[in-house]
Scaffold this motif. Structure first.
Motif, PDB file in Angstrom:
ATOM      1  N   ASP A 217      -5.505   1.802   6.080  1.00 37.60           N
ATOM      2  CA  ASP A 217      -6.830   2.758   5.766  1.00 37.60           C
ATOM      3  C   ASP A 217      -6.044   4.819   6.058  1.00 37.60           C
ATOM      4  O   ASP A 217      -5.406   4.704   6.530  1.00 37.60           O
ATOM      5  CB  ASP A 217      -7.318   2.548   7.799  1.00 37.60           C
ATOM      6  CG  ASP A 217      -8.468   0.960   7.322  1.00 37.60           C
ATOM      7  OD1 ASP A 217      -8.808   1.062   6.325  1.00 37.60           O
ATOM      8  OD2 ASP A 217      -8.183   1.056   8.181  1.00 37.60           O
ATOM      9  N   ALA A 218      -6.859   5.541   6.003  1.00 33.43           N
ATOM     10  CA  ALA A 218      -6.272   6.453   6.452  1.00 33.43           C
ATOM     11  C   ALA A 218      -7.146   6.760   7.624  1.00 33.43           C
ATOM     12  O   ALA A 218      -7.473   6.505   8.059  1.00 33.43           O
ATOM     13  CB  ALA A 218      -7.132   7.960   5.687  1.00 33.43           C
ATOM     14  N   GLY A 219      -5.484   7.573   8.472  1.00 36.64           N
ATOM     15  CA  GLY A 219      -5.576   7.438   9.778  1.00 36.64           C
ATOM     16  C   GLY A 219      -5.153   6.875  10.223  1.00 36.64           C
ATOM     17  O   GLY A 219      -4.101   6.951   9.989  1.00 36.64           O
ATOM     18  N   GLU A 220      -5.888   6.648  11.310  1.00 36.99           N
ATOM     19  CA  GLU A 220      -4.984   5.588  12.547  1.00 36.99           C
ATOM     20  C   GLU A 220      -4.692   3.884  11.502  1.00 36.99           C
ATOM     21  O   GLU A 220      -5.725   4.066  11.480  1.00 36.99           O
ATOM     22  CB  GLU A 220      -5.418   5.585  14.376  1.00 36.99           C
ATOM     23  CG  GLU A 220      -4.847   4.591  15.198  1.00 36.99           C
ATOM     24  CD  GLU A 220      -5.450   4.731  16.696  1.00 36.99           C
ATOM     25  OE1 GLU A 220      -5.514   4.274  17.820  1.00 36.99           O
ATOM     26  OE2 GLU A 220      -6.793   5.657  16.563  1.00 36.99           O
TER      27      GLU A 220
END
Length: 357
Positions: A217-220
């Motif tokens: 995923d993008a982000g965390e």
């Protein structure tokens, strides 16, 4: 005048030969779930008493252009102006460059799942017990779970915590940080299949330890193992749905009503021509679908007088309702059964109708 004529010809040629990034939806066939299709009953029940079911409970479909079809500007304009067609961006039907084969596979899986949920919803509405388990639906190739878990394995617990819903699996796995171990308690798919065949509870369980990895995923980043969880069921008798060349989840509601009708005396419709659409989940909740405008046109053309419409599709459907067709708003199988009872009794004035916003 010559220049204008040549310009017109050039524009027409451009319209015919230059492709545009659009696709087309048109009304598809409607099929009576209480009747036959290609010479055999759509719904077949074995091992349980059934009752004759007359009338119409028609599921509806939409035809779409192929993924590789190149629409030209003239066709797009005609589709925008036509009443029985709908032109939409190509990515609406085939997102992220999805191929025809990939789309067909996806809709076939959705159709299969909708049949299972329709059976569960109908039987639960009749207070007939259905056994359910959380299972491994798919395993991502190259993921930590590959070779450790398999499609059809029953997930009893994660890290010792009992699993009751598919969503529980992701919730328990993501409590970990990427790189940590998670322990699955499972009944292997082969053991579960053998137990069901012998009509007994599965006794053998195994514990499988898998090291999580970071999601993409993008982000965390979340901890994942590379599976999707679903639900499997065991029914007290056999229900077969025979309908080829149809995909997607939108026939769920009408299949559920057809099953309910065959398992109860009398006719749900009272002889009225009822069509409809809508996804359905195991609890009988009806969800929205795509192409509602095309489906009501197709149903009206076949003679339907009432159309069971998912609540979330009501506003769109009511913008241009075909003459003589009543759009009945439903949010669950219970709503649909109540509406059919009113239709049977001739109390149609109080039906919950769709209204345009």
């Amino acid at each position: 005048m010559l220049a204008s004529t040549l310009m017109l010809i050039a524009l027409l040629c451009a319209g015919v030969f230059i492709p545009v990034p659009y696709a087309e939806m048109t009304p598809g066939p409607t099929v009576n779930t209480l009747g036959e299709h290609d010479g055999e009953p759509v719904l077949q029940v074995t091992g349980r008493k059934t009752y004759p079911a007359d009338g119409h409970l028609n599921m509806t479909t939409v035809r779409v252009t192929r993924a590789d079809y190149k629409m030209n500007l003239v066709e797009a304009v005609y589709g925008w102006l036509a009443h029985d067609n709908k032109v939409v961006p190509h990515d609406t039907l085939y997102p992220n460059g999805k191929t025809e084969e990939e789309s067909s596979q996806e809709t076939a899986e959705e159709f299969s799942q909708s049949q299972e949920s329709a059976k569960v919803a109908a039987l639960r509405a009749l207070d007939i017990p259905v056994q359910s388990w959380v299972v491994v639906s798919t395993v991502v190739k190259g993921s930590p779970a590959q070779g450790r878990l398999h499609a059809g394995d029953v997930i009893k617990a994660v890290d010792g915590t009992a699993v009751k819903q598919p969503a529980d699996v992701a919730k328990l796995v993501t409590r970990h940080r990427p790189g940590q171990d998670v322990v699955f308690t499972i009944v292997p798919a082969k053991e579960q299949a053998a137990a069901e065949k012998a009509n007994r509870a599965a006794a053998k369980t195994e514990k499988v330890t898998i090291t999580t990895e970071a999601s993409d995923d993008a982000g965390e980043k979340r901890a994942v193992v590379g599976i999707s969880a679903g639900t499997d069921h065991t029914f007290p008798f056999t229900i077969d749905i025979k309908l080829a060349d149809v995909g997607g989840p939108s026939a769920g509601l009408m299949f559920a009503l057809g099953i309910y009708d065959k398992l109860t005396p009398g006719n749900l419709t009272g002889g009225a021509f009822v069509a409809g659409t809508g996804t359905i989940d195991d609890e009988g909740k009806v969800g929205p679908i795509g192409g509602i405008e095309m489906k009501i046109v197709g149903a009206s053309g076949k003679g339907a007088r009432y159309f069971l419409t998912p609540a979330d599709n009501c506003a769109a459907a009511a913008r241009d309702t075909p003459k003589g067709l009543t759009l009945v708003k439903v949010g669950s199988i219970g709503d649909a059964l109540d509406a059919l009872a009113d239709i049977r009794a001739g109390k149609t004035a109080g039906l919950p109708r769709c209204a345009a916003r």
